[in-house]
Design a protein around this motif. Structure first.
Motif, mmCIF file in Angstrom:
data_model
loop_
_atom_site.group_PDB
_atom_site.id
_atom_site.type_symbol
_atom_site.label_atom_id
_atom_site.label_comp_id
_atom_site.label_asym_id
_atom_site.label_seq_id
_atom_site.Cartn_x
_atom_site.Cartn_y
_atom_site.Cartn_z
ATOM 1 N N GLU A 20 38.581 39.919 46.596
ATOM 2 C CA GLU A 20 39.152 40.703 45.496
ATOM 3 C C GLU A 20 40.306 39.961 44.830
ATOM 4 N N ARG A 24 40.474 38.637 40.967
ATOM 5 C CA ARG A 24 41.572 39.112 40.110
ATOM 6 C C ARG A 24 42.319 37.938 39.476
ATOM 7 N N ASP A 53 30.241 44.223 44.969
ATOM 8 C CA ASP A 53 29.625 45.278 44.152
ATOM 9 C C ASP A 53 30.678 46.167 43.515
ATOM 10 N N ALA A 54 31.755 46.445 44.250
ATOM 11 C CA ALA A 54 32.827 47.279 43.699
ATOM 12 C C ALA A 54 33.525 46.575 42.546
ATOM 13 N N LEU A 55 33.727 45.280 42.677
ATOM 14 C CA LEU A 55 34.344 44.518 41.591
ATOM 15 C C LEU A 55 33.464 44.527 40.342
ATOM 16 N N ALA A 57 31.246 46.825 39.554
ATOM 17 C CA ALA A 57 31.224 48.177 38.999
ATOM 18 C C ALA A 57 32.485 48.477 38.196
ATOM 19 N N ALA A 58 33.599 47.850 38.586
ATOM 20 C CA ALA A 58 34.877 48.135 37.930
ATOM 21 C C ALA A 58 35.092 47.309 36.671
ATOM 22 N N ASP A 59 34.369 46.186 36.521
ATOM 23 C CA ASP A 59 34.615 45.305 35.378
ATOM 24 C C ASP A 59 33.292 44.663 34.961
#
Length: 333
Positions: A20, A24, A53-55, A57-59
Protein backbone atom coordinates in the motif's frame (compact mmCIF):
# COMPACT_ATOMS: atom_id res chain seq x y z
CA UNK A 1 7.21 20.21 -22.68
CA UNK A 2 4.17 18.01 -23.14
CA UNK A 3 4.39 15.39 -20.41
CA UNK A 4 3.75 11.84 -21.74
CA UNK A 5 1.55 9.41 -19.85
CA UNK A 6 3.45 6.87 -17.75
CA UNK A 7 2.62 3.30 -16.77
CA UNK A 8 4.27 2.09 -13.57
CA UNK A 9 4.60 -1.71 -13.49
CA UNK A 10 5.19 -3.58 -10.26
CA UNK A 11 5.78 -7.34 -9.79
CA UNK A 12 4.30 -8.26 -6.41
CA UNK A 13 4.67 -11.36 -4.25
CA UNK A 14 4.22 -11.52 -0.46
CA UNK A 15 4.27 -7.73 -0.13
CA UNK A 16 1.30 -7.25 2.22
CA UNK A 17 3.42 -5.17 4.59
CA UNK A 18 4.78 -2.66 2.04
CA UNK A 19 2.47 -2.70 -0.98
CA UNK A 20 0.00 0.00 0.00
CA UNK A 21 2.77 2.48 0.88
CA UNK A 22 4.66 1.69 -2.34
CA UNK A 23 1.58 2.33 -4.48
CA UNK A 24 0.73 5.51 -2.56
CA UNK A 25 4.23 6.83 -3.28
CA UNK A 26 3.62 6.29 -6.99
CA UNK A 27 0.19 7.93 -7.01
CA UNK A 28 1.57 10.91 -5.07
CA UNK A 29 4.24 11.65 -7.70
CA UNK A 30 4.83 15.29 -8.54
CA UNK A 31 4.37 14.42 -12.20
CA UNK A 32 2.33 16.65 -14.55
CA UNK A 33 1.27 13.83 -16.88
CA UNK A 34 -1.20 10.94 -16.61
CA UNK A 35 -0.26 7.94 -14.47
CA UNK A 36 -1.38 4.35 -14.04
CA UNK A 37 -0.05 1.56 -11.80
CA UNK A 38 -0.24 -2.05 -12.98
CA UNK A 39 0.38 -4.73 -10.33
CA UNK A 40 1.48 -8.18 -11.50
CA UNK A 41 0.41 -10.18 -8.44
CA UNK A 42 1.78 -13.66 -7.79
CA UNK A 43 0.32 -16.43 -5.60
CA UNK A 44 1.27 -14.95 -2.23
CA UNK A 45 1.06 -16.64 1.15
CA UNK A 46 -0.09 -13.43 2.85
CA UNK A 47 -2.85 -10.87 2.10
CA UNK A 48 -1.03 -9.26 -0.84
CA UNK A 49 -3.86 -9.99 -3.29
CA UNK A 50 -6.49 -8.52 -0.96
CA UNK A 51 -4.40 -5.37 -0.51
CA UNK A 52 -3.89 -5.07 -4.28
CA UNK A 53 -7.61 -5.52 -5.02
CA UNK A 54 -8.50 -2.91 -2.40
CA UNK A 55 -6.10 -0.42 -3.95
CA UNK A 56 -7.61 -1.03 -7.40
CA UNK A 57 -11.14 -0.62 -6.04
CA UNK A 58 -10.21 2.68 -4.39
CA UNK A 59 -8.45 4.26 -7.39
CA UNK A 60 -9.15 3.61 -11.10
CA UNK A 61 -5.50 4.32 -11.88
CA UNK A 62 -4.54 1.01 -10.23
CA UNK A 63 -4.88 -2.20 -12.27
CA UNK A 64 -4.31 -5.76 -11.03
CA UNK A 65 -3.22 -8.65 -13.27
CA UNK A 66 -2.37 -12.23 -12.37
CA UNK A 67 1.14 -13.64 -12.38
CA UNK A 68 0.51 -17.38 -11.85
CA UNK A 69 4.20 -18.32 -11.67
CA UNK A 70 5.08 -15.71 -9.05
CA UNK A 71 8.37 -15.10 -10.85
CA UNK A 72 9.62 -11.53 -11.22
CA UNK A 73 10.17 -11.42 -15.02
CA UNK A 74 6.79 -13.08 -15.64
CA UNK A 75 5.07 -10.54 -13.40
CA UNK A 76 6.82 -7.70 -15.18
CA UNK A 77 5.83 -8.96 -18.63
CA UNK A 78 2.22 -9.49 -17.51
CA UNK A 79 2.05 -5.97 -16.10
CA UNK A 80 3.69 -4.45 -19.19
CA UNK A 81 1.23 -6.31 -21.41
CA UNK A 82 -1.70 -4.89 -19.45
CA UNK A 83 -0.32 -1.33 -19.36
CA UNK A 84 -1.40 1.44 -21.71
CA UNK A 85 1.19 4.18 -22.00
CA UNK A 86 4.32 4.92 -24.03
CA UNK A 87 6.61 5.27 -21.02
CA UNK A 88 6.92 2.26 -18.68
CA UNK A 89 8.54 2.56 -15.25
CA UNK A 90 9.52 -0.55 -13.31
CA UNK A 91 9.30 -0.39 -9.51
CA UNK A 92 9.28 -3.04 -6.78
CA UNK A 93 6.50 -3.72 -4.31
CA UNK A 94 8.61 -2.66 -1.33
CA UNK A 95 10.33 0.35 -2.94
CA UNK A 96 9.39 3.89 -1.97
CA UNK A 97 9.61 6.08 -5.07
CA UNK A 98 10.78 9.66 -4.37
CA UNK A 99 8.21 12.30 -5.28
CA UNK A 100 10.19 13.66 -8.26
CA UNK A 101 11.34 10.27 -9.58
CA UNK A 102 9.15 10.06 -12.69
CA UNK A 103 9.57 13.73 -13.54
CA UNK A 104 13.36 13.42 -13.48
CA UNK A 105 13.18 10.16 -15.45
CA UNK A 106 11.03 11.57 -18.26
CA UNK A 107 13.14 14.74 -18.45
CA UNK A 108 16.24 12.54 -18.79
CA UNK A 109 14.64 10.38 -21.50
CA UNK A 110 13.79 13.52 -23.47
CA UNK A 111 17.19 15.16 -22.97
CA UNK A 112 19.32 12.12 -23.79
CA UNK A 113 17.21 10.13 -26.25
CA UNK A 114 17.93 7.03 -24.16
CA UNK A 115 15.69 3.96 -24.19
CA UNK A 116 16.00 3.36 -20.45
CA UNK A 117 17.03 5.59 -17.58
CA UNK A 118 17.58 4.59 -13.97
CA UNK A 119 19.43 5.67 -10.91
CA UNK A 120 20.81 4.61 -7.58
CA UNK A 121 19.88 1.59 -5.50
CA UNK A 122 20.19 3.55 -2.24
CA UNK A 123 20.78 0.83 0.35
CA UNK A 124 19.62 2.00 3.77
CA UNK A 125 19.33 -0.07 6.94
CA UNK A 126 17.71 0.22 10.33
CA UNK A 127 19.42 -2.48 12.40
CA UNK A 128 23.23 -2.48 12.93
CA UNK A 129 23.51 -5.46 10.56
CA UNK A 130 21.41 -3.80 7.82
CA UNK A 131 23.44 -0.60 8.15
CA UNK A 132 26.66 -2.61 7.81
CA UNK A 133 25.36 -4.30 4.67
CA UNK A 134 24.25 -0.92 3.29
CA UNK A 135 27.79 0.42 3.81
CA UNK A 136 29.21 -2.61 1.99
CA UNK A 137 26.69 -2.42 -0.85
CA UNK A 138 27.42 1.24 -1.56
CA UNK A 139 31.21 0.81 -1.69
CA UNK A 140 33.57 -0.18 -4.48
CA UNK A 141 35.13 -2.73 -2.14
CA UNK A 142 31.76 -4.46 -1.86
CA UNK A 143 30.32 -4.20 -5.37
CA UNK A 144 33.04 -2.84 -7.64
CA UNK A 145 32.47 0.27 -9.73
CA UNK A 146 28.76 -0.22 -10.51
CA UNK A 147 27.42 3.33 -10.44
CA UNK A 148 23.88 2.29 -9.58
CA UNK A 149 25.34 1.07 -6.26
CA UNK A 150 28.08 3.60 -5.56
CA UNK A 151 26.90 6.72 -7.39
CA UNK A 152 28.89 8.83 -9.85
CA UNK A 153 28.43 10.97 -12.93
CA UNK A 154 25.41 10.52 -15.14
CA UNK A 155 25.89 8.96 -18.55
CA UNK A 156 25.59 5.75 -20.59
CA UNK A 157 25.77 2.56 -18.53
CA UNK A 158 25.57 -1.21 -18.94
CA UNK A 159 22.61 -1.41 -16.59
CA UNK A 160 20.75 0.65 -13.99
CA UNK A 161 18.54 -0.01 -11.00
CA UNK A 162 14.88 -0.66 -11.89
CA UNK A 163 14.45 1.56 -14.97
CA UNK A 164 12.06 3.85 -16.84
CA UNK A 165 11.71 2.64 -20.44
CA UNK A 166 10.33 3.71 -23.76
CA UNK A 167 7.68 1.14 -24.68
CA UNK A 168 9.18 0.99 -28.16
CA UNK A 169 12.41 -0.39 -26.67
CA UNK A 170 10.57 -3.03 -24.64
CA UNK A 171 8.66 -4.09 -27.74
CA UNK A 172 11.84 -4.17 -29.81
CA UNK A 173 13.47 -6.71 -27.46
CA UNK A 174 10.17 -8.47 -26.62
CA UNK A 175 10.33 -7.65 -22.92
CA UNK A 176 12.04 -9.57 -20.16
CA UNK A 177 13.34 -13.07 -20.77
CA UNK A 178 11.27 -15.08 -18.30
CA UNK A 179 13.96 -17.77 -18.00
CA UNK A 180 16.13 -15.32 -16.01
CA UNK A 181 14.94 -15.64 -12.43
CA UNK A 182 17.79 -13.31 -11.45
CA UNK A 183 19.82 -10.79 -13.50
CA UNK A 184 16.80 -10.20 -15.76
CA UNK A 185 17.42 -6.42 -15.71
CA UNK A 186 21.07 -6.75 -16.74
CA UNK A 187 20.19 -9.25 -19.45
CA UNK A 188 17.41 -7.15 -20.98
CA UNK A 189 19.45 -3.95 -20.80
CA UNK A 190 22.18 -5.80 -22.69
CA UNK A 191 19.71 -6.66 -25.46
CA UNK A 192 18.49 -3.06 -25.55
CA UNK A 193 22.07 -1.88 -26.04
CA UNK A 194 22.85 -4.57 -28.62
CA UNK A 195 19.85 -3.44 -30.69
CA UNK A 196 21.07 0.15 -30.83
CA UNK A 197 19.54 1.61 -27.68
CA UNK A 198 21.14 3.54 -24.84
CA UNK A 199 20.82 2.84 -21.13
CA UNK A 200 21.42 5.99 -19.10
CA UNK A 201 22.45 6.36 -15.47
CA UNK A 202 20.84 9.35 -13.76
CA UNK A 203 22.18 9.85 -10.19
CA UNK A 204 19.26 12.15 -9.30
CA UNK A 205 16.98 9.10 -9.38
CA UNK A 206 17.37 7.42 -5.98
CA UNK A 207 15.17 4.62 -4.65
CA UNK A 208 15.62 3.36 -1.11
CA UNK A 209 16.51 -0.31 -0.73
CA UNK A 210 16.42 -2.34 2.48
CA UNK A 211 19.26 -4.92 2.72
CA UNK A 212 18.67 -8.53 3.76
CA UNK A 213 18.16 -8.77 7.53
CA UNK A 214 20.75 -11.45 8.38
CA UNK A 215 23.93 -13.09 6.99
CA UNK A 216 22.14 -16.24 5.79
CA UNK A 217 19.69 -14.32 3.61
CA UNK A 218 22.45 -12.05 2.32
CA UNK A 219 24.53 -15.12 1.40
CA UNK A 220 21.58 -16.68 -0.45
CA UNK A 221 20.93 -13.44 -2.34
CA UNK A 222 24.52 -13.05 -3.53
CA UNK A 223 24.93 -16.76 -4.27
CA UNK A 224 22.05 -16.53 -6.76
CA UNK A 225 23.39 -13.24 -8.15
CA UNK A 226 26.66 -15.01 -8.94
CA UNK A 227 24.94 -18.04 -10.46
CA UNK A 228 22.81 -16.00 -12.83
CA UNK A 229 25.57 -13.57 -13.75
CA UNK A 230 27.49 -16.63 -14.98
CA UNK A 231 24.48 -17.49 -17.18
CA UNK A 232 24.58 -14.01 -18.71
CA UNK A 233 28.32 -14.39 -19.34
CA UNK A 234 27.81 -17.79 -21.03
CA UNK A 235 25.02 -16.62 -23.29
CA UNK A 236 26.21 -13.10 -24.08
CA UNK A 237 29.86 -13.29 -24.98
CA UNK A 238 32.06 -10.36 -24.04
CA UNK A 239 29.92 -9.22 -21.09
CA UNK A 240 32.31 -10.42 -18.38
CA UNK A 241 35.15 -8.30 -16.96
CA UNK A 242 37.64 -8.30 -14.10
CA UNK A 243 35.09 -6.91 -11.65
CA UNK A 244 32.92 -9.98 -12.09
CA UNK A 245 35.87 -12.38 -12.04
CA UNK A 246 37.35 -11.03 -8.80
CA UNK A 247 35.00 -12.90 -6.39
CA UNK A 248 35.40 -16.38 -7.99
CA UNK A 249 39.17 -15.87 -8.20
CA UNK A 250 39.18 -14.92 -4.52
CA UNK A 251 37.19 -18.02 -3.59
CA UNK A 252 39.57 -20.30 -5.50
CA UNK A 253 42.63 -18.59 -4.04
CA UNK A 254 41.36 -18.80 -0.46
CA UNK A 255 40.35 -22.46 -0.75
CA UNK A 256 43.69 -23.41 -2.33
CA UNK A 257 45.53 -21.38 0.29
CA UNK A 258 43.70 -22.99 3.21
CA UNK A 259 44.23 -26.51 1.89
CA UNK A 260 47.72 -25.96 0.52
CA UNK A 261 48.90 -24.43 3.76
CA UNK A 262 49.01 -27.87 5.35
CA UNK A 263 51.68 -28.84 2.79
CA UNK A 264 53.37 -25.47 2.31
CA UNK A 265 52.63 -23.02 5.10
CA UNK A 266 53.20 -19.77 3.08
CA UNK A 267 50.02 -20.66 1.19
CA UNK A 268 48.12 -19.54 4.29
CA UNK A 269 49.27 -16.01 3.50
CA UNK A 270 46.66 -15.88 0.72
CA UNK A 271 43.54 -16.17 2.95
CA UNK A 272 45.37 -14.11 5.56
CA UNK A 273 45.96 -11.32 3.09
CA UNK A 274 42.29 -11.38 2.04
CA UNK A 275 41.14 -11.18 5.67
CA UNK A 276 43.53 -8.30 6.36
CA UNK A 277 42.38 -6.41 3.26
CA UNK A 278 38.72 -6.80 4.18
CA UNK A 279 39.39 -5.70 7.74
CA UNK A 280 41.32 -2.63 6.57
CA UNK A 281 38.64 -1.68 4.04
CA UNK A 282 35.95 -2.03 6.71
CA UNK A 283 37.39 0.71 8.91
CA UNK A 284 36.38 3.71 6.76
CA UNK A 285 33.11 2.01 5.73
CA UNK A 286 32.11 1.59 9.38
CA UNK A 287 32.55 5.24 10.32
CA UNK A 288 29.42 6.58 11.97
CA UNK A 289 28.01 3.12 12.72
CA UNK A 290 27.49 1.76 16.24
CA UNK A 291 30.05 -0.79 17.40
CA UNK A 292 27.93 -3.83 16.37
CA UNK A 293 27.58 -2.32 12.92
CA UNK A 294 31.32 -1.63 12.58
CA UNK A 295 32.09 -5.21 13.57
CA UNK A 296 29.54 -6.49 11.05
CA UNK A 297 30.98 -4.66 8.03
CA UNK A 298 33.81 -7.18 7.34
CA UNK A 299 31.33 -10.04 7.80
CA UNK A 300 29.01 -8.43 5.24
CA UNK A 301 31.84 -7.84 2.76
CA UNK A 302 33.16 -11.40 3.04
CA UNK A 303 29.64 -12.84 2.78
CA UNK A 304 28.97 -10.90 -0.40
CA UNK A 305 32.33 -11.76 -2.00
CA UNK A 306 32.40 -15.45 -1.11
CA UNK A 307 28.71 -16.13 -1.87
CA UNK A 308 28.82 -14.37 -5.24
CA UNK A 309 32.05 -16.14 -6.16
CA UNK A 310 30.77 -19.55 -5.10
CA UNK A 311 27.55 -19.03 -7.03
CA UNK A 312 29.49 -18.04 -10.14
CA UNK A 313 31.77 -21.09 -9.89
CA UNK A 314 28.95 -23.58 -9.30
CA UNK A 315 26.47 -22.21 -11.85
CA UNK A 316 25.36 -25.35 -13.75
CA UNK A 317 25.29 -25.31 -17.57
CA UNK A 318 21.61 -26.26 -17.43
CA UNK A 319 20.73 -23.00 -15.65
CA UNK A 320 19.05 -20.68 -18.13
CA UNK A 321 18.99 -23.37 -20.83
CA UNK A 322 15.40 -22.41 -21.64
CA UNK A 323 16.19 -18.74 -22.27
CA UNK A 324 15.61 -17.11 -25.65
CA UNK A 325 19.32 -16.70 -26.29
CA UNK A 326 20.11 -20.33 -25.39
CA UNK A 327 17.34 -21.61 -27.66
CA UNK A 328 18.56 -19.42 -30.51
CA UNK A 329 22.13 -20.60 -30.04
CA UNK A 330 21.01 -24.24 -30.17
CA UNK A 331 18.94 -23.69 -33.31
CA UNK A 332 21.87 -21.98 -35.04
CA UNK A 333 24.36 -24.68 -34.05
Amino acid sequence: MSWPAVSVVMPVLNEERHLEAAVRHVLAQEYPGELEVVLGVGPSSDRTREVADALAAADPRVVVVDNPTGRTPSGLNAAIGASSHGIVARIDGHAMMPSDYLKVAVETLEETGADNVGGIMAAEGETPWERAVAAAMTSKVGVGNARFHTGGEGGPADTVYLGVFRRSALERVEGYDEAFLRAQDWEMNHRIRMTGGTVWFQPRMRVSYRPRPNPARLAKQYFHYGRWRRVVARQHKGTINLRYLAPPVAVVGIVLGLVGGFLFWPAWLVPGAYAAAVAAASVPLGKGLPLPGRLAVPVALATMHMSWGLGFLTSPPSLGADSRTARAQRSNA
